[in-house]
Scaffold this motif. Structure first.
Motif, PDB file in Angstrom:
ATOM      1  N   ALA A 134       0.829  -1.202   0.000  1.00  0.00           N
ATOM      2  CA  ALA A 134       0.000   0.000   0.000  1.00  0.00           C
ATOM      3  C   ALA A 134       0.868   1.258   0.000  1.00  0.00           C
ATOM      4  N   ARG A 135       1.958   1.220   0.765  1.00  0.00           N
ATOM      5  CA  ARG A 135       2.848   2.382   0.825  1.00  0.00           C
ATOM      6  C   ARG A 135       3.518   2.618  -0.527  1.00  0.00           C
ATOM      7  N   ILE A 136       3.920   1.554  -1.205  1.00  0.00           N
ATOM      8  CA  ILE A 136       4.536   1.688  -2.523  1.00  0.00           C
ATOM      9  C   ILE A 136       3.535   2.280  -3.513  1.00  0.00           C
ATOM     10  N   ALA A 137       2.292   1.822  -3.453  1.00  0.00           N
ATOM     11  CA  ALA A 137       1.261   2.372  -4.331  1.00  0.00           C
ATOM     12  C   ALA A 137       1.044   3.861  -4.053  1.00  0.00           C
ATOM     13  N   GLU A 138       1.045   4.248  -2.771  1.00  0.00           N
ATOM     14  CA  GLU A 138       0.890   5.656  -2.409  1.00  0.00           C
ATOM     15  C   GLU A 138       2.021   6.508  -2.980  1.00  0.00           C
ATOM     16  N   LEU A 139       3.238   5.991  -2.894  1.00  0.00           N
ATOM     17  CA  LEU A 139       4.395   6.741  -3.387  1.00  0.00           C
ATOM     18  C   LEU A 139       4.314   6.946  -4.895  1.00  0.00           C
ATOM     19  N   GLU A 141       1.638   6.974  -6.795  1.00  0.00           N
ATOM     20  CA  GLU A 141       0.564   7.913  -7.110  1.00  0.00           C
ATOM     21  C   GLU A 141       0.960   9.340  -6.741  1.00  0.00           C
ATOM     22  N   ARG A 142       1.737   9.488  -5.685  1.00  0.00           N
ATOM     23  CA  ARG A 142       2.191  10.809  -5.252  1.00  0.00           C
ATOM     24  C   ARG A 142       3.038  11.490  -6.331  1.00  0.00           C
ATOM     25  N   VAL A 143       3.819  10.704  -7.083  1.00  0.00           N
ATOM     26  CA  VAL A 143       4.688  11.293  -8.106  1.00  0.00           C
ATOM     27  C   VAL A 143       4.082  11.203  -9.507  1.00  0.00           C
ATOM     28  N   GLY A 144       2.794  10.852  -9.586  1.00  0.00           N
ATOM     29  CA  GLY A 144       2.107  10.876 -10.870  1.00  0.00           C
ATOM     30  C   GLY A 144       2.221   9.612 -11.691  1.00  0.00           C
ATOM     31  N   LEU A 145       2.519   8.478 -11.058  1.00  0.00           N
ATOM     32  CA  LEU A 145       2.581   7.198 -11.755  1.00  0.00           C
ATOM     33  C   LEU A 145       1.453   6.291 -11.271  1.00  0.00           C
ATOM     34  N   ASP A 146       1.196   5.244 -12.038  1.00  0.00           N
ATOM     35  CA  ASP A 146       0.134   4.310 -11.697  1.00  0.00           C
ATOM     36  C   ASP A 146       0.658   3.257 -10.724  1.00  0.00           C
ATOM     37  N   ALA A 147      -0.174   2.843  -9.793  1.00  0.00           N
ATOM     38  CA  ALA A 147       0.240   1.829  -8.818  1.00  0.00           C
ATOM     39  C   ALA A 147       0.642   0.527  -9.500  1.00  0.00           C
ATOM     40  N   GLY A 148       0.070   0.248 -10.662  1.00  0.00           N
ATOM     41  CA  GLY A 148       0.411  -0.969 -11.391  1.00  0.00           C
ATOM     42  C   GLY A 148       1.831  -0.980 -11.934  1.00  0.00           C
ATOM     43  N   HIS A 149       2.476   0.186 -11.963  1.00  0.00           N
ATOM     44  CA  HIS A 149       3.854   0.267 -12.439  1.00  0.00           C
ATOM     45  C   HIS A 149       4.844  -0.406 -11.485  1.00  0.00           C
ATOM     46  N   ALA A 150       4.380  -0.748 -10.306  1.00  0.00           N
ATOM     47  CA  ALA A 150       5.279  -1.347  -9.312  1.00  0.00           C
ATOM     48  C   ALA A 150       5.865  -2.659  -9.784  1.00  0.00           C
ATOM     49  N   ARG A 151       5.193  -3.345 -10.689  1.00  0.00           N
ATOM     50  CA  ARG A 151       5.664  -4.659 -11.138  1.00  0.00           C
ATOM     51  C   ARG A 151       6.641  -4.565 -12.313  1.00  0.00           C
ATOM     52  N   ARG A 152       6.866  -3.366 -12.831  1.00  0.00           N
ATOM     53  CA  ARG A 152       7.714  -3.200 -14.005  1.00  0.00           C
ATOM     54  C   ARG A 152       9.176  -2.958 -13.617  1.00  0.00           C
ATOM     55  N   TYR A 153      10.044  -3.046 -14.637  1.00  0.00           N
ATOM     56  CA  TYR A 153      11.478  -2.794 -14.467  1.00  0.00           C
ATOM     57  C   TYR A 153      11.824  -1.423 -15.051  1.00  0.00           C
ATOM     58  N   PRO A 154      12.942  -0.826 -14.619  1.00  0.00           N
ATOM     59  CA  PRO A 154      13.289   0.523 -15.070  1.00  0.00           C
ATOM     60  C   PRO A 154      13.345   0.705 -16.584  1.00  0.00           C
ATOM     61  N   HIS A 155      13.797  -0.318 -17.343  1.00  0.00           N
ATOM     62  CA  HIS A 155      13.935  -0.149 -18.787  1.00  0.00           C
ATOM     63  C   HIS A 155      12.591   0.028 -19.486  1.00  0.00           C
ATOM     64  N   GLU A 156      11.493  -0.225 -18.774  1.00  0.00           N
ATOM     65  CA  GLU A 156      10.167  -0.094 -19.367  1.00  0.00           C
ATOM     66  C   GLU A 156       9.608   1.324 -19.251  1.00  0.00           C
ATOM     67  N   PHE A 157      10.406   2.242 -18.722  1.00  0.00           N
ATOM     68  CA  PHE A 157       9.928   3.610 -18.496  1.00  0.00           C
ATOM     69  C   PHE A 157      10.742   4.617 -19.296  1.00  0.00           C
ATOM     70  N   SER A 158      10.144   5.776 -19.538  1.00  0.00           N
ATOM     71  CA  SER A 158      10.860   6.893 -20.163  1.00  0.00           C
ATOM     72  C   SER A 158      11.757   7.564 -19.121  1.00  0.00           C
ATOM     73  N   GLY A 159      12.612   8.493 -19.595  1.00  0.00           N
ATOM     74  CA  GLY A 159      13.506   9.189 -18.677  1.00  0.00           C
ATOM     75  C   GLY A 159      12.760   9.969 -17.606  1.00  0.00           C
ATOM     76  N   GLY A 160      11.689  10.657 -18.015  1.00  0.00           N
ATOM     77  CA  GLY A 160      10.906  11.417 -17.044  1.00  0.00           C
ATOM     78  C   GLY A 160      10.237  10.521 -16.017  1.00  0.00           C
ATOM     79  N   GLN A 161       9.715   9.379 -16.474  1.00  0.00           N
ATOM     80  CA  GLN A 161       9.098   8.439 -15.538  1.00  0.00           C
ATOM     81  C   GLN A 161      10.132   7.851 -14.579  1.00  0.00           C
ATOM     82  N   ARG A 162      11.324   7.559 -15.098  1.00  0.00           N
ATOM     83  CA  ARG A 162      12.374   7.040 -14.215  1.00  0.00           C
ATOM     84  C   ARG A 162      12.738   8.058 -13.142  1.00  0.00           C
ATOM     85  N   GLN A 163      12.790   9.334 -13.526  1.00  0.00           N
ATOM     86  CA  GLN A 163      13.120  10.331 -12.512  1.00  0.00           C
ATOM     87  C   GLN A 163      12.010  10.441 -11.482  1.00  0.00           C
ATOM     88  N   ARG A 164      10.775  10.247 -11.878  1.00  0.00           N
ATOM     89  CA  ARG A 164       9.677  10.232 -10.903  1.00  0.00           C
ATOM     90  C   ARG A 164       9.843   9.056  -9.932  1.00  0.00           C
TER      91      ARG A 164
END
Length: 335
Positions: A134-139, A141-164
């Motif tokens: 739940a805490r990971i999902a909150e974090l 969402e706090r930075v503008g990402l979807d809670a479902g992104h928790a299961r992904r790896y860094p290479h699946e994100f753009s540079g801006g998403q990685r910085q978030r």
């Protein structure tokens, strides 16, 4: 921009020095990366740390977090001197001090999922153990990402998403102080604005105190309440951002601001071009380290390290000729 607080600063730096030996030899020369820096970071504000490459900005920011060991000086965090605490004694303080790194592509472990990256900080400090997911999902969402992104790896994100994700990792342990080390310099301009607005919102909503390391003066003008200008390991000028930008008193600050882009390309302006290159931090000039490139230097500048002098309310500049110069307008070109 936040109003200045009457409370003691959250972070106070006094005569900080960080020197690195050039080799393992006993009397090897040292790189004077930071060489006597002093400034405060008031509570609930964003302080910008600016200067050319090689000025010591990043080293200063990391030394405040004890990622680099100070050679001399004092670092106070919330009134406590943390300069020489052992790693074990530092652990509770590390929860209150976090960093957002410059490169979102290198700062995330490619073999870990986002949940593992964020959970690592929670596990280190034994936080939210009963509600970790739940805490990971909150974090996220706090930075503008979807809670479902928790299961992904860094290479699946753009540079801006990685910085978030990097920002979420810094927020995971609920810090009071964050060092943002050029967090948007590796991002596209359109993405930079989104991340800057996110940092601004987080600072306001969570009451964070932040040191924002940057070389982009426009970004500092937009985001920061105060600014500290560094050159070759020393502070040249510091004060409220609007005061320093509107009335720069040190010749180095004037030169930096003359090079900054302006919104109206038709506005009358002229560059101040400094002579030569920045000297080596292994063998910095005597006296004022800026004197070898300063158009106003006199013989006394080679003999004396200029102390900070009052240039306005909360505004200081380290220049022996401060009174004589009286903030000359930025309308000269120096070859």
């Amino acid at each position: 921009m936040n109003a200045p607080s009457a409370a003691p600063p959250l972070v106070r730096v006094q005569d900080l020095k960080v020197h690195f030996p050039t080799s393992s030899a006993r009397h090897a020369p040292v790189v004077r990366a930071v060489d006597g820096v002093s400034f405060d970071v008031p509570r609930n504000t964003i302080v910008g740390l600016v200067g050319e490459s090689g000025s010591g900005k990043t080293t200063t920011g990391r030394a405040l977090l004890r990622l680099f060991a100070p050679t001399a000086g004092r670092i106070e965090f919330d009134g406590v001197d943390i300069t020489r605490l052992t790693e074990k004694a530092l652990l509770p303080w590390r929860r209150r001090m976090q960093i957002v790194f410059q490169d979102p592509y290198a700062s995330l472990n490619p073999r870990m999922t986002v949940a593992e990256i964020l959970g690592e900080a929670l596990d280190t400090h034994q936080l939210a153990q009963q509600r970790r997911a739940a805490r990971i999902a909150e974090l996220l969402e706090r930075v503008g990402l979807d809670a479902g992104h928790a299961r992904r790896y860094p290479h699946e994100f753009s540079g801006g998403q990685r910085q978030r994700i990097g920002i979420a990792r810094a927020l995971a342990v609920e810090p009071a102080f964050i060092v943002a080390d050029e967090p948007v310099s590796a991002l596209d301009v359109s993405v930079q604005a989104q991340v800057l607005n996110l940092l601004q919102d987080l600072q306001r909503d969570l009451g964070l105190t932040m040191l924002f390391v940057a070389h982009d003066l426009a970004v500092v003008d937009y985001l920061c309440d105060e600014v500290v200008v560094m050159y070759l390991g020393r502070v040249m000028e510091r004060g409220p951002t609007r005061e320093v930008y509107g009335n720069p008193r040190h010749p180095y600050t004037q030169a930096l601001l003359s090079a900054a882009p302006v919104p109206d390309p038709r506005a009358p302006r002229s560059r101040i071009l400094l002579k030569g290159d920045i000297p080596s931090p292994v063998d910095p000039p005597s006296g004022c380290v800026f004197r070898t490139r300063c158009p106003h230097a006199v013989d006394a500048c080679a003999q004396t390290v200029p102390p900070p002098a009052e240039a306005g309310p909360g505004h200081q500049a380290a220049c022996l000729r401060l009174d004589a110069l009286q903030a000359e307008p930025l309308n000269r070109t120096i070859a």
